[in-house]
Motif scaffolding. Sequence first.
Motif, PDB file in Angstrom:
ATOM      1  N   ASP A   1       0.820  -1.222   0.000  1.00 56.70           N
ATOM      2  CA  ASP A   1       0.000   0.000   0.000  1.00 56.70           C
ATOM      3  C   ASP A   1       0.850   1.266   0.000  1.00 56.70           C
ATOM      4  O   ASP A   1       0.397   2.320  -0.445  1.00 56.70           O
ATOM      5  N   HIS A   2       2.070   1.189   0.493  1.00 57.39           N
ATOM      6  CA  HIS A   2       3.031   2.302   0.492  1.00 57.39           C
ATOM      7  C   HIS A   2       4.354   1.750   0.993  1.00 57.39           C
ATOM      8  O   HIS A   2       4.465   0.556   1.286  1.00 57.39           O
ATOM      9  N   GLY A   3       5.357   2.601   1.107  1.00 52.89           N
ATOM     10  CA  GLY A   3       6.673   2.152   1.531  1.00 52.89           C
ATOM     11  C   GLY A   3       6.979   2.504   2.969  1.00 52.89           C
ATOM     12  O   GLY A   3       6.075   2.688   3.800  1.00 52.89           O
ATOM     13  N   GLU A   4       8.280   2.606   3.258  1.00 52.96           N
ATOM     14  CA  GLU A   4       8.780   2.843   4.625  1.00 52.96           C
ATOM     15  C   GLU A   4      10.110   3.603   4.537  1.00 52.96           C
ATOM     16  O   GLU A   4      11.023   3.190   3.816  1.00 52.96           O
ATOM     17  N   HIS A   5      10.235   4.688   5.275  1.00 53.26           N
ATOM     18  CA  HIS A   5      11.431   5.535   5.220  1.00 53.26           C
ATOM     19  C   HIS A   5      12.676   4.859   5.786  1.00 53.26           C
ATOM     20  O   HIS A   5      13.780   5.035   5.259  1.00 53.26           O
ATOM     21  N   ARG A   6      12.543   4.167   6.930  1.00 53.43           N
ATOM     22  CA  ARG A   6      13.680   3.506   7.585  1.00 53.43           C
ATOM     23  C   ARG A   6      14.797   4.474   7.976  1.00 53.43           C
ATOM     24  O   ARG A   6      15.978   4.133   7.969  1.00 53.43           O
ATOM     25  N   GLY A   7      14.430   5.707   8.301  1.00 54.46           N
ATOM     26  CA  GLY A   7      15.431   6.685   8.720  1.00 54.46           C
ATOM     27  C   GLY A   7      15.941   7.569   7.604  1.00 54.46           C
ATOM     28  O   GLY A   7      16.696   8.519   7.870  1.00 54.46           O
ATOM     29  N   ALA A   8      15.579   7.302   6.374  1.00 57.26           N
ATOM     30  CA  ALA A   8      15.965   8.192   5.283  1.00 57.26           C
ATOM     31  C   ALA A   8      15.377   9.578   5.533  1.00 57.26           C
ATOM     32  O   ALA A   8      14.229   9.721   5.945  1.00 57.26           O
ATOM     33  N   ARG A   9      16.204  10.605   5.355  1.00 62.71           N
ATOM     34  CA  ARG A   9      15.847  12.017   5.583  1.00 62.71           C
ATOM     35  C   ARG A   9      15.501  12.289   7.049  1.00 62.71           C
ATOM     36  O   ARG A   9      14.912  13.309   7.381  1.00 62.71           O
ATOM     37  N   GLY A  10      15.818  11.349   7.958  1.00 58.44           N
ATOM     38  CA  GLY A  10      15.472  11.517   9.365  1.00 58.44           C
ATOM     39  C   GLY A  10      14.031  11.196   9.676  1.00 58.44           C
ATOM     40  O   GLY A  10      13.514  11.595  10.721  1.00 58.44           O
ATOM     41  N   VAL A  11      13.361  10.439   8.796  1.00 58.89           N
ATOM     42  CA  VAL A  11      11.944  10.096   8.955  1.00 58.89           C
ATOM     43  C   VAL A  11      11.815   8.578   9.053  1.00 58.89           C
ATOM     44  O   VAL A  11      12.595   7.825   8.443  1.00 58.89           O
ATOM     45  N   TYR A  12      10.822   8.131   9.793  1.00 59.39           N
ATOM     46  CA  TYR A  12      10.514   6.703   9.926  1.00 59.39           C
ATOM     47  C   TYR A  12       9.024   6.528   9.646  1.00 59.39           C
ATOM     48  O   TYR A  12       8.203   7.369   9.991  1.00 59.39           O
ATOM     49  N   GLY A  13       8.676   5.415   8.998  1.00 65.37           N
ATOM     50  CA  GLY A  13       7.293   5.211   8.591  1.00 65.37           C
ATOM     51  C   GLY A  13       7.087   5.661   7.159  1.00 65.37           C
ATOM     52  O   GLY A  13       7.996   5.603   6.327  1.00 65.37           O
ATOM     53  N   LYS A  14       5.880   6.141   6.874  1.00 63.21           N
ATOM     54  CA  LYS A  14       5.534   6.535   5.501  1.00 63.21           C
ATOM     55  C   LYS A  14       5.349   8.054   5.452  1.00 63.21           C
ATOM     56  O   LYS A  14       6.268   8.789   5.702  1.00 63.21           O
ATOM     57  N   PHE A  15       4.183   8.527   5.011  1.00 62.54           N
ATOM     58  CA  PHE A  15       3.719   9.914   5.114  1.00 62.54           C
ATOM     59  C   PHE A  15       4.240  10.873   4.051  1.00 62.54           C
ATOM     60  O   PHE A  15       3.599  11.887   3.783  1.00 62.54           O
ATOM     61  N   THR A  16       5.392  10.668   3.460  1.00 62.82           N
ATOM     62  CA  THR A  16       5.985  11.679   2.580  1.00 62.82           C
ATOM     63  C   THR A  16       5.907  11.240   1.121  1.00 62.82           C
ATOM     64  O   THR A  16       5.497  10.117   0.797  1.00 62.82           O
ATOM     65  N   LEU A  17       6.367  12.135   0.248  1.00 57.90           N
ATOM     66  CA  LEU A  17       6.356  11.882  -1.190  1.00 57.90           C
ATOM     67  C   LEU A  17       7.725  11.454  -1.703  1.00 57.90           C
ATOM     68  O   LEU A  17       7.930  11.380  -2.925  1.00 57.90           O
ATOM     69  N   TYR A  18       8.657  11.161  -0.812  1.00 58.67           N
ATOM     70  CA  TYR A  18       9.935  10.602  -1.237  1.00 58.67           C
ATOM     71  C   TYR A  18       9.750   9.155  -1.694  1.00 58.67           C
ATOM     72  O   TYR A  18       8.813   8.466  -1.283  1.00 58.67           O
ATOM     73  N   GLU A  19      10.677   8.687  -2.524  1.00 62.27           N
ATOM     74  CA  GLU A  19      10.559   7.366  -3.138  1.00 62.27           C
ATOM     75  C   GLU A  19      10.384   6.244  -2.122  1.00 62.27           C
ATOM     76  O   GLU A  19       9.590   5.327  -2.325  1.00 62.27           O
ATOM     77  N   GLU A  20      11.136   6.310  -1.015  1.00 66.63           N
ATOM     78  CA  GLU A  20      11.068   5.221  -0.053  1.00 66.63           C
ATOM     79  C   GLU A  20       9.703   5.138   0.627  1.00 66.63           C
ATOM     80  O   GLU A  20       9.334   4.092   1.169  1.00 66.63           O
ATOM     81  N   SER A  21       8.918   6.185   0.569  1.00 66.31           N
ATOM     82  CA  SER A  21       7.595   6.215   1.191  1.00 66.31           C
ATOM     83  C   SER A  21       6.477   5.982   0.186  1.00 66.31           C
ATOM     84  O   SER A  21       5.599   5.143   0.406  1.00 66.31           O
ATOM     85  N   VAL A  22       6.510   6.704  -0.916  1.00 67.61           N
ATOM     86  CA  VAL A  22       5.398   6.640  -1.873  1.00 67.61           C
ATOM     87  C   VAL A  22       5.621   5.591  -2.961  1.00 67.61           C
ATOM     88  O   VAL A  22       4.683   5.146  -3.620  1.00 67.61           O
ATOM     89  N   GLY A  23       6.846   5.135  -3.130  1.00 69.34           N
ATOM     90  CA  GLY A  23       7.118   4.090  -4.107  1.00 69.34           C
ATOM     91  C   GLY A  23       6.751   2.717  -3.575  1.00 69.34           C
ATOM     92  O   GLY A  23       6.898   2.437  -2.383  1.00 69.34           O
ATOM     93  N   VAL A  24       6.250   1.851  -4.451  1.00 71.43           N
ATOM     94  CA  VAL A  24       5.856   0.496  -4.054  1.00 71.43           C
ATOM     95  C   VAL A  24       6.354  -0.511  -5.086  1.00 71.43           C
ATOM     96  O   VAL A  24       6.585  -0.166  -6.245  1.00 71.43           O
ATOM     97  N   PRO A  25       6.530  -1.773  -4.676  1.00 69.95           N
ATOM     98  CA  PRO A  25       6.780  -2.827  -5.668  1.00 69.95           C
ATOM     99  C   PRO A  25       5.505  -3.115  -6.448  1.00 69.95           C
ATOM    100  O   PRO A  25       4.400  -2.934  -5.933  1.00 69.95           O
ATOM    101  N   MET A  26       5.644  -3.544  -7.673  1.00 70.01           N
ATOM    102  CA  MET A  26       4.496  -3.974  -8.478  1.00 70.01           C
ATOM    103  C   MET A  26       4.977  -5.078  -9.413  1.00 70.01           C
ATOM    104  O   MET A  26       5.739  -4.824 -10.353  1.00 70.01           O
TER     105      MET A  26
END
Length: 487
Positions: A291-316
Amino acid sequence: MSERRECVRPANFLFLLSDQHSRDALGCYGSPVVRTPHLDALAAQGTKFTAAYSSCPLCVPVRASMATGRYVHEIGYWDNAFPYDGVVPSWHHRLHEQGYRVDSIGKLHFSGPGNDHGFSQELNPLHVVDGVGDILGCLRDNGPVRLKRSGITDAGPGDSTYLDYDRCNADAGVAWLDRHKEDDKPWALFLSFVCPHPPYISPPEHFEHYAELDLPMPPQWREENWPDHPAINHFRRFFDFHPQFEETEIRCMLAAYYGACSHLDNQIGRVLDHLEALGLTDRTRIIYSSDHGEHRGARGVYGKFTLYEESVGVPMIMAGPDVPEATVRKTPVSLIDIYPTALECVGAESDEKDLPGQSLLQLTAEPDRDRTVFSEYHALGQQHGSYMLRDRRYKYNHYVGLPPQLFDLEIDPWELNDLADSPEHAEVLQEREWQLRELLNPESVDERARADQRERVARFGGEQAVLERGAFDNSPVPGEDPVFRKH
């Protein structure tokens, strides 16, 4: 769709969905460390899309969008307090109306019993808490800080209700296939897992494997490298991510997250192996996504919420009859595309002519082409709406009342260089804003979302009642009580 369907025979449709699985956390998407052999094999048997996106990087709204094939601003399921209630027709409704069996197993995050979500049957469903979800997130201007630090510092090996829930979902998927192995008419099964969504807890055997590796760190994880954008700065303050975690804490969280990804892959492998053992693989089209990705600390963020690739990008990943094998497609796609895909896969008809999505079955058969996909966010951690346009080359992020962002993903896939202030890209930036405004009025949509959220708070009893209820970190699995935290 009708022209394509004439040469495509109907088949079963197995839609495998996970929660918070970032695109780069799979071996088949280039991860040098994450072990996902079953999903890697699925990609080798079919087509992998390298530019796939969530239509909203938050669980409840994206699941409503994916069900209805419409953007969040079209349907008004804004955040985690606006669960899908079946009012807007879904692809499940359309299949059920035409006599197809369309069942769900696992996490839906819909409104719960009492509303018709369109399925023939919902098995082991995880819905929003109390049928209303996270009302606290509707306090956009003065919501209390969400204390998320302990979720990262407590990461590690162990067991959790989420890990166990996905074992049960795989069991249910295997049993479901046994019951329907001889069905004459094509069926659709939406098998939805909850991992690797936090808590960041991994089965010990997976955690120990990853903890021993020199795991690559996410982009811009060091505080001195954090992007200085007002929207991202606000996310860090809102979720209590400042100051930076210790590197050892981040590495422990990564090991736990990747361990949950491998656990998920094992459960999916059990289902796919059973599909093969029953002789159904050649009669079933399969899609795997998240449904969405996960930041894992990228940009100092954890979880989803943003429009960066690690958050809004998904496998398909798509495989099955008429899907090219061992193929990679760079055409941008979205979870919006699931609706027309589901109908085409089984051979159902659709009378909706204004849906923004396109069947992935068609896109697998076409050469790569330019296409623009859209995402939006209207929820906790942001006072105003944000919007993304992504084509083959550029990503444009529009923030109401704040500076935009522009990234050239061809040469900067990690989004390290914001081109919004580059004179050489001024025309590109302007064109993307015009394109966005042709789709919607960002300010008007933002105010409509905020007005609906204010109304929902009032209906719940007002701001004080919402604050008294508090927040819960994760939606409980069936039979588990939510644990509310007061602020």
